[in-house]
Design a protein around this motif. Structure first.
Motif, mmCIF file in Angstrom:
data_model
loop_
_atom_site.group_PDB
_atom_site.id
_atom_site.type_symbol
_atom_site.label_atom_id
_atom_site.label_comp_id
_atom_site.label_asym_id
_atom_site.label_seq_id
_atom_site.Cartn_x
_atom_site.Cartn_y
_atom_site.Cartn_z
ATOM 1 N N THR A 23 -12.809 -0.329 -1.899
ATOM 2 C CA THR A 23 -12.961 -0.711 -3.305
ATOM 3 C C THR A 23 -11.790 -0.109 -4.088
ATOM 4 N N PHE A 24 -11.489 -0.717 -5.222
ATOM 5 C CA PHE A 24 -10.416 -0.158 -6.062
ATOM 6 C C PHE A 24 -10.863 -0.163 -7.503
ATOM 7 N N GLU A 25 -10.143 0.640 -8.304
ATOM 8 C CA GLU A 25 -10.440 0.759 -9.739
ATOM 9 C C GLU A 25 -9.381 0.003 -10.536
ATOM 10 N N ILE A 65 0.874 -1.178 0.000
ATOM 11 C CA ILE A 65 0.000 0.000 0.000
ATOM 12 C C ILE A 65 0.902 1.216 0.000
ATOM 13 N N THR A 66 0.768 2.027 -1.023
ATOM 14 C CA THR A 66 1.737 3.105 -1.169
ATOM 15 C C THR A 66 1.095 4.333 -1.789
ATOM 16 N N GLN A 106 -5.995 0.936 -8.312
ATOM 17 C CA GLN A 106 -6.061 2.369 -8.029
ATOM 18 C C GLN A 106 -7.068 2.647 -6.919
ATOM 19 N N VAL A 107 -6.576 3.300 -5.877
ATOM 20 C CA VAL A 107 -7.387 3.544 -4.687
ATOM 21 C C VAL A 107 -7.344 5.042 -4.381
ATOM 22 N N LEU A 157 -1.509 -1.260 -4.110
ATOM 23 C CA LEU A 157 -2.639 -0.332 -3.988
ATOM 24 C C LEU A 157 -2.081 1.076 -3.866
ATOM 25 N N ALA A 158 -2.442 1.953 -4.796
ATOM 26 C CA ALA A 158 -1.906 3.322 -4.775
ATOM 27 C C ALA A 158 -2.878 4.240 -5.506
#
Ligand code: SF4
Lengths: 466, 208
Positions: free
Chosen positions: B155-157, B70-71, B118-119, B97-98
């Motif tokens: 959630t992420f894209e 996670i960055t 993408q978060v 996750l960034a």
């Protein structure tokens, strides 16, 4: 028909099919490979596949090319030999170390006339955006994609959104394409143009030479854009005509007729538009570890305590790595060495600009000047630029990526500070612990003479900035 | 490459912006054949000091079995070197996750089964603030674009094209070969329509 952008026209003329999910399969007109393609050739071999179009594929030794004598370390010699072997095995023309056409891939493509308006050009290197200066669709790809292009001469790609950066007005003396690029990247951020294909327009862009246009497009990736483009015009055609691989006779006339239709239609719509006034731009230097960390040389090192909360930690870390303190005038930062080279700024015009500043002066710090190609080297020597560099105390070496990426053994020692015409001031880019300040060739020349970052403009008095 | 839809592992925070490809793998390691494994090179000059001793406080050294990073923004910016992805994958990372990624890095990641998720920046802030130094459990669900990090659900894209590719583990060359006829026809047309687009024979000799 609706109005189209340069991007639309280039995309449409290369799209073979478009899937329902929006991915396009595009035809690749030119595929340039360098030593780093060993992963891709290994993938090809693992499948027992052959290069689909050896006649459209060109190899060049640049990333590991020694700039003095022969490769020093065995692993470097192996990287070069592997490329030459792969090229020979697949019947690909390769500009090897002893070929007078050798040089940095993004310098020799245009130089040889392999780069033309209207083409789609791929290379396993992010600065492939350079070739967009000719009105080509040119973008960097990774090893898996390189293997795909080798095997099929096509690439899957989703069309990016079109973005226009317009530079109005005229640049002042001593200010050039490098400054224009660093200016917009500082403004929008290193990811500011992510997902977009940039078209550069406006009076200041039109006024640039082809060398300057290449510098501007080259740096598109440092602002997050995979593509940077400039619509072709008379200057483009004049630059291309007569080059070894360029079309001739009827083919030339056909080509120019096609190329003349490429510029964006006057009422074409862009997803994003940015306008900057070129006459406001001063010579720019970077102070940190990302190309977005750029300021006019007349400014001071930023203060992390005054940076936006989200940026403060990054600014602090960058200053710590760079060994700088907040509030220090940029023009007082002393450098240990300089480097003039790379696909960003090692074409003949760049060398002329540096030589115009250095002529008759001595450098206070050591430095390397590495021309972008053997042809640029020969041209510079014919003009006597090599003597200007050597008389100033700088080393005049062979062509290649050299200290831009420090793969060939040319490195900046840990903790040392280098004023550099390259494109990345990332941590460790020029060697572990190296501190890089990016700027134009004229600005690097000025730093060499004074031993610190310096506004080049007063030093140009009475001289032509080439 | 085999596809995947769900991953369970351990998340660790890398609280930095703009971790570029030169940091992910310094250039000097890139002449190594992939078969030797790129895991030891991952973030080498941050993970190890100049003498080669692991920096104990560096997150990946504290939590060596981490598989989800996670960055912060602009992860993987810079060069097209796929070696940056090899280093992550060979180390055991399956998802990053960034808020944003370098474009070329992200496509390279997908080509190697690594998820660039993408978060929202605000969600990343919260995740990083919550994450203990020892990391937290992580569950990623590619199909519905959700993740559970510790006890937080997010959630992420991800571009639908990439999602499909990751799930199916597609090899593009195989997919493309299905269009061989269209490609061949396009080439014939192209040579007729724009002969100028093919290099002239003039300079076209192999180096001796
Ligand atoms: S000069 Fe630098 S940026 Fe350009 S291709 Fe070589 S390594 Fe890449």
């Amino acid at each position: 028909m609706t109005a189209q952008t340069l991007l639309d026209k280039l995309w449409m003329s290369h799209e073979i099919i478009r899937r329902d999910d929006g991915a396009s399969l595009l035809w690749v007109d030119r595929h340039l490979v360098h030593e780093g393609s060993h992963h891709a050739f290994a993938k090809l071999e693992a499948r027992g596949a052959r290069v689909a179009e050896p006649g459209l594929t060109f190899g060049v030794v640049d990333h590991y090319a020694p700039t003095r004598g022969r490769p020093g370390r065995p692993e470097i010699a192996r990287m070069i030999a592997t490329l030459e072997h792969n090229a020979a095995a697949h019947g690909i023309t390769c500009f090897g170390l002893d070929d007078p056409r050798q040089g940095i891939v993004h310098v020799i493509g245009p130089e040889q006339g392999l780069t033309l308006p209207g083409l789609l050009i791929n290379c396993g290197d992010s600065h492939t955006s350079t070739h967009g200066a000719f009105g080509a669709l040119a973008f960097g790809i990774g090893a898996t994609e390189v293997a795909h292009v080798l095997a099929t001469q096509t690439i899957w790609q989703k069309k990016p959104a079109a973005m226009r950066i317009r530079f109005t007005g005229r640049l002042g003396p001593g200010v050039g394409a490098k400054d224009m690029a660093l200016c917009w990247i500082a403004k929008l951020g290193a990811d500011g143009a992510r997902g977009h294909a940039i078209e550069y327009t406006g009076e200041a862009v039109r006024a640039l030479s082809m060398e300057g246009r290449m510098t501007l497009c080259n740096l598109s990736i440092e602002g997050g854009a995979r593509f940077g483009m400039i619509a072709p015009d008379a200057a483009t055609f004049a630059h291309v005509k007569g080059r070894p691989f360029a079309p001739e006779g009827n083919a030339w006339d056909d080509a120019v007729a096609t190329w003349s239709t490429l510029p964006s239609d006057p009422d074409a719509a862009f997803a994003r538009e940015i306008t900057l006034d070129a006459s406001d731009i001063a010579p720019i230097v970077t102070w940190g570890t990302s190309p977005e960390d750029a300021l006019p040389v007349t400014a001071t090192v930023p203060d992390p305590d005054r940076a936006p909360a989200k940026q403060a930690d990054r600014v602090r870390a960058a200053l710590d790595y760079m060994g700088l303190s907040a509030g220090q005038p940029l023009s007082e930062i002393a450098v240990d060495q300089v480097f003039i080279g790379s696909c960003t700024n090692a074409r003949i015009e760049d060398l002329r600009a540096a030589a115009a500043v250095l002529a008759g002066r001595r450098a206070r710090v050591p430095g390397l000047v590495s021309p972008g190609s053997q042809q640029v080297k020969a041209q510079a020597e014919a003009e006597g630029l090599d003597r200007i560099f050597m008389e100033a105390g700088l080393e005049w070496v062979g062509a290649g990526c050299s200290m831009c990426v420090a793969m060939n053994g040319d490195t900046v020692p840990p903790g040392k500070r280098c004023a550099s015409t390259t494109n990345r001031n990332f941590r460790g880019r020029q060697g572990r612990g190296a501190r890089t300040h990016l700027m134009s060739p004229a600005m690097v020349a000025a730093a060499a003479i004074t031993g610190h970052l310096t506004d080049v403009r007063p030093m140009l008095a009475g001289r032509s900035a080439a | 490459m085999s596809g995947w839809t769900r991953h369970e592992g351990k998340a660790v925070a890398l609280d930095r912006e703009s971790i570029d490809t030169d940091q992910l793998i310094p250039a000097r390691f890139m002449s190594t054949p992939r078969s030797e494994g790129y895991g030891p090179f991952l973030l080498h000059d941050l993970r190890f000091d100049a003498e080669g001793t692991p920096v104990e406080t560096f997150p990946l050294n504290r939590v060596s079995e981490s598989s989800v990073l996670i960055t912060r923004r602009n992860f993987g910016s810079g060069s097209s070197r796929e070696a940056a992805v090899y280093a992550l994958v060979d180390f055991g990372i399956r998802a990053v996750l960034a808020p944003s990624f370098g474009d070329i890095f992200a496509s390279n990641a997908v080509n190697n089964g690594l998820l660039p998720a993408q978060v929202d920046a605000g969600v990343v802030d919260a995740l990083i603030a919550d994450l203990p130094e020892t990391g937290a459990s992580a569950r990623i669900d590619l199909a519905d674009g959700t993740a559970r990090i510790g006890d937080r659900s997010i959630t992420f894209e991800i571009d639908p094209i990439w999602r499909k590719k990751l799930i199916n583990g597609w090899d593009d060359i195989d997919l493309t070969h299905r269009h061989a006829d269209a490609i061949a026809a396009d080439r014939v047309n192209r040579a007729r329509r724009s002969p100028w687009a093919f290099p002239s024979g003039e300079g076209h000799q192999t180096t001796a």
